[in-house]
Design an enzyme around this catalytic site. Structure first.
Site, PDB file in Angstrom:
ATOM      1  N   ARG A  57       6.293   0.877 -40.226  1.00  0.00           N
ATOM      2  CA  ARG A  57       7.593   1.056 -40.874  1.00  0.00           C
ATOM      3  C   ARG A  57       7.496   0.944 -42.385  1.00  0.00           C
ATOM      4  O   ARG A  57       8.035   1.776 -43.116  1.00  0.00           O
ATOM      5  CB  ARG A  57       8.590  -0.008 -40.399  1.00  0.00           C
ATOM      6  CG  ARG A  57       8.989   0.134 -38.980  1.00  0.00           C
ATOM      7  CD  ARG A  57       9.359  -1.247 -38.437  1.00  0.00           C
ATOM      8  NE  ARG A  57       9.283  -1.239 -36.985  1.00  0.00           N
ATOM      9  CZ  ARG A  57      10.308  -1.036 -36.197  1.00  0.00           C
ATOM     10  NH1 ARG A  57      11.499  -0.843 -36.697  1.00  0.00           N
ATOM     11  NH2 ARG A  57      10.162  -1.032 -34.896  1.00  0.00           N
ATOM     12  N   THR A  58       6.844  -0.103 -42.846  1.00  0.00           N
ATOM     13  CA  THR A  58       6.758  -0.299 -44.294  1.00  0.00           C
ATOM     14  C   THR A  58       5.984   0.853 -44.935  1.00  0.00           C
ATOM     15  O   THR A  58       6.361   1.376 -45.984  1.00  0.00           O
ATOM     16  CB  THR A  58       6.079  -1.644 -44.598  1.00  0.00           C
ATOM     17  OG1 THR A  58       6.824  -2.675 -43.969  1.00  0.00           O
ATOM     18  CG2 THR A  58       6.015  -1.921 -46.079  1.00  0.00           C
ATOM     19  N   ARG A 107      -1.262  -3.615 -47.972  1.00  0.00           N
ATOM     20  CA  ARG A 107      -0.974  -4.667 -46.979  1.00  0.00           C
ATOM     21  C   ARG A 107      -2.310  -5.195 -46.486  1.00  0.00           C
ATOM     22  O   ARG A 107      -3.231  -4.421 -46.190  1.00  0.00           O
ATOM     23  CB  ARG A 107      -0.165  -4.141 -45.817  1.00  0.00           C
ATOM     24  CG  ARG A 107      -0.046  -5.214 -44.722  1.00  0.00           C
ATOM     25  CD  ARG A 107       0.940  -4.863 -43.672  1.00  0.00           C
ATOM     26  NE  ARG A 107       2.301  -5.052 -44.154  1.00  0.00           N
ATOM     27  CZ  ARG A 107       3.293  -5.505 -43.405  1.00  0.00           C
ATOM     28  NH1 ARG A 107       3.081  -5.862 -42.158  1.00  0.00           N
ATOM     29  NH2 ARG A 107       4.505  -5.618 -43.885  1.00  0.00           N
ATOM     30  N   HIS A 135       6.232 -10.593 -49.176  1.00  0.00           N
ATOM     31  CA  HIS A 135       6.536  -9.192 -48.883  1.00  0.00           C
ATOM     32  C   HIS A 135       7.717  -8.862 -49.800  1.00  0.00           C
ATOM     33  O   HIS A 135       8.857  -8.732 -49.336  1.00  0.00           O
ATOM     34  CB  HIS A 135       6.901  -9.061 -47.407  1.00  0.00           C
ATOM     35  CG  HIS A 135       7.045  -7.650 -46.925  1.00  0.00           C
ATOM     36  ND1 HIS A 135       6.789  -6.561 -47.706  1.00  0.00           N
ATOM     37  CD2 HIS A 135       7.430  -7.160 -45.716  1.00  0.00           C
ATOM     38  CE1 HIS A 135       7.004  -5.456 -46.996  1.00  0.00           C
ATOM     39  NE2 HIS A 135       7.395  -5.804 -45.796  1.00  0.00           N
TER      40      HIS A 135
END
Lengths: 309, 155
Positions: A57-58, A107, A135
């Site tokens: 998603r990110t 990430r 985050h």
């Protein structure tokens, strides 16, 4: 020139309230760009996504944001990232990839990885999650969603519900909410209380914080309810997870009986069983709007970092 | 009681009022090589002020204030005497440094600084003085005064 120009985005703690307001204000402008279907202000710019731990998603949200501003995206993720187990370390990877792009979104499972990457490269690094640490763009989009829903943040009564012990998003969000002067209500089972060092930090910056065990009791007073999932993967001890799983649930009956009609229910997603699906139909459910806001805020961030030259 | 007899030094630094047992750690913090430096170390001696204390005399080396301040991490009440021509030329109290690089390890096993493959030294930034607390620049974990001693890397 914006204070974001060419800047690394590693931790919410690196930003002042004024800087966050600048970002939120630019996000309002980006909302209009998004509604027009995007533009080409970042044409010729390249974003590299390096995802050493999974978060589709990110990654998609960043890639969508870059495409909507006319930029290009290159990716190292999944199996390719795992194959840096060929032996290359993070430091060498980012020192190589910086020559392919204008901004890196990283990430990584190790905490502090994004800070290290930022120190070793000349291109800006955006932290898309470093272990259980930070985050920041999730916090930015949470702030933007609250601002959009309520028109302000200061003075609001905001409940943070769930796994406050291991939940990275609530740690950063509580800090940012405190900068804006919100009243923070921490709601969790005893075992998942906010860690004492975070409480001490909130106290140090003058946050207004109250702790609760019972959602029903505080729910009528809340303007915003931010729900988090119990993340099995964050628990060092599986037995601890078994003891607390399913220990809270937001149900339709609970909201209809106890919540204000204009309560905004938020969730960083994905959810498992902490909000029952019937809640989705209620006007208070705003968590899917958060996803849209995530793209808009990341557009705003990329625009401030890479634009304006 | 027998008086403690230690030789006066002509030139160097005397660290006094160190908590008992901390002298070896302080040698590590200051990166003193005992094979190359003349040292007089007194461990767990009587002190009217502290009950028990350590004393460290470093002959031939004048510590800067910045160097000496690192000692505050394990000995917050230490005093530093700079000796020239057999007498104390300067005396000061240590202050905890704002930034600590290299010699503390991060207690977080998942911190990038604990990954031996990565070229990175630890950096801790002082977060508060009372209580003394430092934050890892990388993983943002905080460590308090009572844990700092355990985090000093062996030299």
């Amino acid at each position: 020139m914006s204070s974001f120009a060419n800047r690394d985005v590693i931790s919410v703690r690196d930003f002042t309230r004024r800087e966050l307001e600048e970002l939120l204000s630019n996000a309002e402008e980006m909302e209009r760009v998004y509604e027009r279907g995007g533009d080409d202000r970042l044409s010729g710019k390249i974003l590299a996504t390096l995802f050493f731990s999974p978060s589709t998603r990110t990654r998609l949200s960043f890639e969508s944001a870059m495409h909507r501003l006319g930029g290009d995206v290159i990716s190292l993720g999944g199996k390719e990232a795992a194959s840096t187990a060929k032996g290359e370390n993070l430091a060498d990877t980012v020192r190589t990839v910086e020559h392919y792009c204008d901004v890196i979104v990283l990430r990584h499972p190790k905490e502090g990885a994004a800070r290290l990457a930022a120190e070793l490269t000349d291109v800006p690094v955006i932290n898309a999650g470093d272990g259980a640490n930070q985050h920041p763009t999730q916090t930015f989009l949470d702030l933007y969603t609250i601002m959009k829903e309520k028109g302000r943040i200061g003075g609001l009564r905001i409940g943070l519900l769930g796994d406050l012990k291991y939940g990275r998003t609530v740690h950063s969000l509580a800090y940012a909410l405190a900068l804006f002067g919100a009243r923070i209500h921490l709601i969790s089972p005893e075992e998942l209380r906010m860690p004492s060092h975070i409480l001490a930090e909130l106290e140090r910056i003058g946050a207004k914080v109250e702790e609760h065990r019972d959602l029903e009791e505080i729910l009528p007073d809340l303007d915003v309810l931010y729900v988090t999932r119990i993340q099995r993967e964050m628990f060092p001890d599986p037995e601890e997870f078994e003891r607390v799983k399913g220990s809270y649930k937001v149900t339709r009956d609970l909201i209809e009986e106890h919540a204000q009609s204009d309560l905004a229910i938020l969730h960083p997603l994905p959810r498992v069983d902490e909000i029952e699906p019937e809640v989705d139909e209620l006007p208070q459910a705003r968590y899917f709007d958060q996803v849209r806001n995530g793209v808009i805020v990341r557009m705003a961030l990329l625009d401030l970092i890479l634009g304006g030259e | 009681m027998m008086a403690l007899k230690v030789k006066r030094i002509e030139m160097g630094t005397v660290l006094d009022h160190l908590p008992p047992g901390t002298a070896p750690k302080i040698m590590r913090i200051l990166d003193i090589d005992p094979t190359e430096t003349t040292l007089l170390v007194a461990i767990n001696v009587e002190s009217s002020k502290m009950g028990r204390k350590d004393i460290l005399k470093i002959e031939g080396k004048i510590l800067s204030e910045e160097e000496a301040n690192k000692v505050a991490l394990v000995a917050p009440n230490a005093t530093v005497n700079i000796v020239r021509d057999y007498s104390v030329a300067e005396k000061f109290q240590v202050k905890p440094p704002e930034r600590v690089e290299g010699f503390l390890r991060c207690p977080n096993p998942n911190c990038i600084t604990n990954d031996e493959r990565e070229p990175v030294n630890t950096v801790f930034i002082r977060e508060s003085r009372e209580p003394l607390e430092y934050r890892c620049r990388y993983c943002e974990r905080t460590v308090r005064e009572d844990h700092i001693r355990e985090l000093i890397r062996p030299s």
